[in-house]
Write a protein that holds these residues in place. Structure first.
Motif, PDB file in Angstrom:
ATOM      1  N   ASN A  43      -0.172 -37.109   4.851  1.00 14.49           N
ATOM      2  CA  ASN A  43      -0.012 -37.959   3.668  1.00 14.49           C
ATOM      3  C   ASN A  43      -1.376 -38.307   3.070  1.00 14.49           C
ATOM      4  O   ASN A  43      -1.641 -39.448   2.688  1.00 14.49           O
ATOM      5  CB  ASN A  43       0.766 -39.240   3.999  1.00 14.49           C
ATOM      6  N   VAL A  44      -2.251 -37.303   2.992  1.00 16.24           N
ATOM      7  CA  VAL A  44      -3.615 -37.519   2.518  1.00 16.24           C
ATOM      8  C   VAL A  44      -3.773 -37.340   1.006  1.00 16.24           C
ATOM      9  O   VAL A  44      -4.822 -37.695   0.455  1.00 16.24           O
ATOM     10  CB  VAL A  44      -4.606 -36.578   3.240  1.00 16.24           C
ATOM     11  N   ASP A  45      -2.762 -36.806   0.339  1.00 15.56           N
ATOM     12  CA  ASP A  45      -2.853 -36.632  -1.113  1.00 15.56           C
ATOM     13  C   ASP A  45      -2.604 -37.967  -1.796  1.00 15.56           C
ATOM     14  O   ASP A  45      -1.472 -38.305  -2.155  1.00 15.56           O
ATOM     15  CB  ASP A  45      -1.832 -35.585  -1.597  1.00 15.56           C
ATOM     16  N   GLN A  46      -3.666 -38.750  -1.926  1.00 16.61           N
ATOM     17  CA  GLN A  46      -3.554 -40.094  -2.475  1.00 16.61           C
ATOM     18  C   GLN A  46      -4.603 -40.306  -3.554  1.00 16.61           C
ATOM     19  O   GLN A  46      -5.668 -39.680  -3.555  1.00 16.61           O
ATOM     20  CB  GLN A  46      -3.739 -41.136  -1.355  1.00 16.61           C
ATOM     21  N   ASN A  47      -4.299 -41.218  -4.456  1.00 13.45           N
ATOM     22  CA  ASN A  47      -5.248 -41.563  -5.506  1.00 13.45           C
ATOM     23  C   ASN A  47      -6.511 -42.165  -4.914  1.00 13.45           C
ATOM     24  O   ASN A  47      -6.457 -43.054  -4.060  1.00 13.45           O
ATOM     25  CB  ASN A  47      -4.637 -42.579  -6.474  1.00 13.45           C
ATOM     26  N   GLY A  48      -7.672 -41.684  -5.347  1.00 14.13           N
ATOM     27  CA  GLY A  48      -8.919 -42.392  -5.143  1.00 14.13           C
ATOM     28  C   GLY A  48      -9.554 -42.381  -3.779  1.00 14.13           C
ATOM     29  O   GLY A  48     -10.598 -43.002  -3.600  1.00 14.13           O
TER      30      GLY A  48
END
Length: 404
Positions: A283-288
């Motif tokens: 779940n590393v595809d995160q904003n910022g």
């Protein structure tokens, strides 16, 4: 640059700002800060340690790591304080396998971090504090500190190693690929004789699968001999207690023929150990926010790929992707995803994981296939070494004949 303590006086509640905030000033975070600040980016570097504590981690630099450190502009500073060596004798079951001559540098991990921090330009805002919260979004990120202050930025780089608290706050989990995959040991030895060793460094491979030893690496740091032992033991194996009590006697018993090469040696410090889980962040595809080094994926120390993977992360993120990201406003997850899908990074991540499984199978797998591969592996190295020596002798004889 020396990292200063920003807890005294307490930071005001008014937030600071930076283009990029890096959390964690170990090797990965410090080198990322050096690379980005040298490129002209405004960087804040946050860590709770003013002086990085002693840890049994990376203790030598070699292979592709040398080239990557040179590319990042840090090699000369590290080499100036490290112990260089090239002549490495590789042995197994009391016999020489081959000899290698690649450049290596022996240096303790805390010294590597200290040197990396010393390269930080004065423009880097170094903050000694604990991060208690992170808020991220497609435009602006905020890091909250235990002292009451905060830092706003376009991008957060998480370089916190295997620590999980901040990842949990972001909803990032760790998938365990192999729990307690390996156990590594480190200690320092001194020679009890004045006779010069017949090598600069020595690698002694385990001769059987019963003791689950991959290899022992002996190499110089200063005037002393550092021992790194890589195993695939169970964490509660009584052999570990025996090693701590009398490391030299246990090594001589477990690695037949070792004493013939090293002579009389004695330990001068306690045995340290490091139990490594193989894991990958999810779940590393995160904003910022972007994860580098062990914060994203761990590596098996026996495989020797951890530092190479860490340096590859820094090179690709800081020298390639971040300059592209900052050309346009925002730091949406679509940008962040480009780092994890970068083909150079992915290839290195895959290689590191494959090598971790390979070293374990080569050491402990009892199947016929791996038994054959094990014998073939060392036989090929011996044959290649014989051919190299033969070519060298022939070339030397030819040169002498021409000169005569």
């Amino acid at each position: 640059m020396t990292i200063t303590d920003r807890k005294t006086p307490p930071m005001s509640a008014t937030s600071k700002s930076a283009r990029i905030v890096i959390i964690g000033a170990g090797l990965s975070g410090s080198l990322a800060a050096v690379a980005l600040s040298r490129a002209g980016h405004q960087v804040s570097l946050i860590d709770k340690h003013k002086t990085y504590p002693k840890q049994f981690r990376v203790e030598k630099i070699a292979g592709r790591q040398v080239d990557l450190m040179r590319k990042l502009g840090i090699l000369d500073a590290i080499a100036a304080e490290a112990t260089p060596f090239r002549d490495i004798l590789n042995v197994r079951a009391g016999s020489i396998v081959d000899r290698s001559h690649d450049p290596h540098f022996g240096i303790l991990y805390e010294d590597i971090v200290r040197i990396a921090r010393a390269q930080l330009p004065t423009s880097v805002d170094c903050i000694i504090d604990d991060v208690v919260d992170i808020q991220t979004g497609p435009q602006t990120q905020q890091v909250s500190l235990s002292s009451g202050g905060s830092v706003q930025a376009d991008l957060i780089i998480l370089a916190t190693g295997m620590a999980d608290s901040l990842r949990h706050k972001l909803g990032i989990s760790r998938r365990i690929v192999a729990e307690k995959q390996s156990i590594s040991f480190g200690f320092t030895l001194a020679s009890k004789t004045k006779q010069a060793a017949a090598f600069q460094a020595l690698t002694c491979y385990g001769a059987g699968i019963s003791n689950r030893i991959d290899y022992l690496s002996l190499f110089p740091i200063g005037s002393l001999l550092r021992a790194n032992l890589f195993t695939f033991l169970d964490h509660d194996d009584p052999w570990i207690r025996e090693l701590r009590r009398d490391p030299v006697a246990v090594l001589f018993k477990s690695l037949p023929g070792l004493s013939d090469f090293v002579g009389e040696i004695e330990p001068i410090d306690k045995v340290q150990n490091w139990v490594m889980d193989l894991s990958v962040a999810e779940n590393v595809d995160q904003n910022g926010v972007v994860l580098i080094g062990d914060a994203f994926q761990t590596s098996c120390p026996a495989a020797g790929t951890g530092v190479t993977r860490l340096l590859t992360d820094i090179d690709r993120l800081c020298n390639v992707l971040i300059p592209q990201w900052l050309e346009t406003p925002g730091m949406e997850k679509e940008k962040i995803r480009n780092f994890y899908s970068d083909p150079v990074k992915q290839a290195m991540d895959i290689e590191a994981m494959q090598m971790a499984h390979y070293r374990r199978s080569l050491t402990v797998d009892r199947s016929l296939r791996w038994g054959f591969h094990r014998r073939q592996h060392f036989a090929r190295r011996r044959i290649a070494s014989w051919f190299d020596r033969t070519r060298t002798r022939q070339a030397t004889a030819s040169y002498r004949a021409d000169a005569g």
